[in-house]
Design an enzyme around this catalytic site. Sequence first.
Site, PDB file in Angstrom:
ATOM      1  N   LYS A   1      54.866  49.906  55.286  1.00  0.00           N
ATOM      2  CA  LYS A   1      55.713  48.951  54.624  1.00  0.00           C
ATOM      3  C   LYS A   1      56.505  48.739  55.602  1.00  0.00           C
ATOM      4  CE  LYS A   1      52.890  48.470  51.292  1.00  0.00           C
ATOM      5  NZ  LYS A   1      52.643  49.013  49.915  1.00  0.00           N
TER       6      LYS A   1
HETATM    7  C1  LIG Z   1      51.766  49.520  48.680  1.00  0.00           C
HETATM    8  C2  LIG Z   1      51.664  48.912  47.311  1.00  0.00           C
HETATM    9  C3  LIG Z   1      51.938  49.217  46.355  1.00  0.00           C
HETATM   10  C4  LIG Z   1      52.157  50.960  45.999  1.00  0.00           C
HETATM   11  O1  LIG Z   1      53.043  51.725  46.849  1.00  0.00           O
HETATM   12  P1  LIG Z   1      52.650  53.146  47.124  1.00  0.00           P
HETATM   13  O2  LIG Z   1      53.903  53.594  47.951  1.00  0.00           O
HETATM   14  O3  LIG Z   1      51.765  53.112  48.314  1.00  0.00           O
HETATM   15  O4  LIG Z   1      52.317  54.053  46.200  1.00  0.00           O
HETATM   16  C5  LIG Z   1      52.143  48.796  44.839  1.00  0.00           C
HETATM   17  N1  LIG Z   1      51.990  47.581  45.045  1.00  0.00           N
HETATM   18  C6  LIG Z   1      51.748  46.727  46.167  1.00  0.00           C
HETATM   19  C7  LIG Z   1      51.510  45.239  46.171  1.00  0.00           C
HETATM   20  C8  LIG Z   1      51.744  47.267  47.583  1.00  0.00           C
HETATM   21  O5  LIG Z   1      51.306  46.700  48.504  1.00  0.00           O
END
Ligand SMILES: *Cc1c(COP(=O)(O)O)cnc(C)c1O
Length: 378
Positions: free
Chosen positions: A181
């Site tokens: 991210k």
């Molecule tokens: C990455 C993501 C999540 C979940 O995040 P994690 O930290 O991997 O649990 C939730 N919603 C969206 C749209 C994402 O891209």
Amino acid sequence: MYPVYRPYLSGKEQQYVSECLDSSWISSRGDFIRKFEIQFADFVGVRHATTVCNGTVALHLAMLAIGIGPGDEVIVPTLTYVASANMIVQTGATPVFVDSIESTWQIDPSAVKRAITPRTKAVMVVHLYGASCDMEAICKICTEHGLLLIEDCAEAFGTFYRDKHVGTFGDVSTFSFFGNKTITTGEGGMVVSNNAEVLNKAYHLKTQAVSPSQEYWHDTVGYNYRMTNICAAIGFAQLEQANYVLERKQQLAAWYDRYLVDLPVRRQAEPPRSTHSWWLYSILVSQELRDSLRLHLRNRAVETRPLFPPVHAFPHYECGLEFPVAQCISKSGLSLPSYPDLTESDVQIISSKVREFFEVREGCRTEIADCGLTKLVN
Ligand SMILES: *Cc1c(COP(=O)(O)O)cnc(C)c1O
């Protein structure tokens, strides 16, 4: 190999993690937790923020904190990462899927309107790939129908809608700091809200619902969704260079725009007066060519990613409905390498390999996917 993503860890991450180890504050107590939460809230422009151990549980906690539960319906786009829908189910509520807008790939406000029933309690918007949803239309619908609003901003750190950071429109919003991210803590997440009561409830539930006044007394069924001080130390260092990372990503999107300009590809659009943060620079191509383009790039050391399959396509979420725009976008789209260290010459090389793919197919059917409803219905 050009990977799709690689975290940018060139700041004080190592120094701050060493401080945790040296001081022995390695669990969820320690100074970095508070510092990260305060800085993050300040960056986003929201009053309250609490760290959690990933973006998935952030969604669970956020919905519990605003009282989503059994019997409720929550409207969510089918074109999203599966965690958005899974967490609605974890609260005991029912996800009600809706289709997307063709140009921005985001939740379609007119579809939201049509999906409202007497049981609808909330709308969950998901700002996909770094672009913003149409928040004016969504907020209007929520106000008119008395619905709660949750924003899943996992992919939208640094995304603004009319000068306000996303995550400041909803009753509660969430972020993810997974390794790929825009800013990362390895695994991690954040729940934010301008409503102190909502954030207090989230904090209470994330810390085993322990009573604020009585040690080892638990008021209700709680969770351990806490982040560690080590993760918060990484996050705090990431925030110090967040503006630099966001600038780099604007720059790489501008390079891709320039070098892909006359090819039969179309990149994700953002709504008027919003700022795309380009989590992943993603494009649509003709549906029949998407997989061969991905293979062509993989054979030339460029990793790509398909867009998410729509959630209703998973057998356990099958609802007997069609969502033509989401299905088409999903099958036509791919994300290109989008990490902050990419240089102009990297983007030029990657783009030239995309160009090469279309050049050998000159004269073949290479128009861009048209995911518009009218075309699909004909
Ligand atoms: C990455 C993501 C999540 C979940 O995040 P994690 O930290 O991997 O649990 C939730 N919603 C969206 C749209 C994402 O891209």
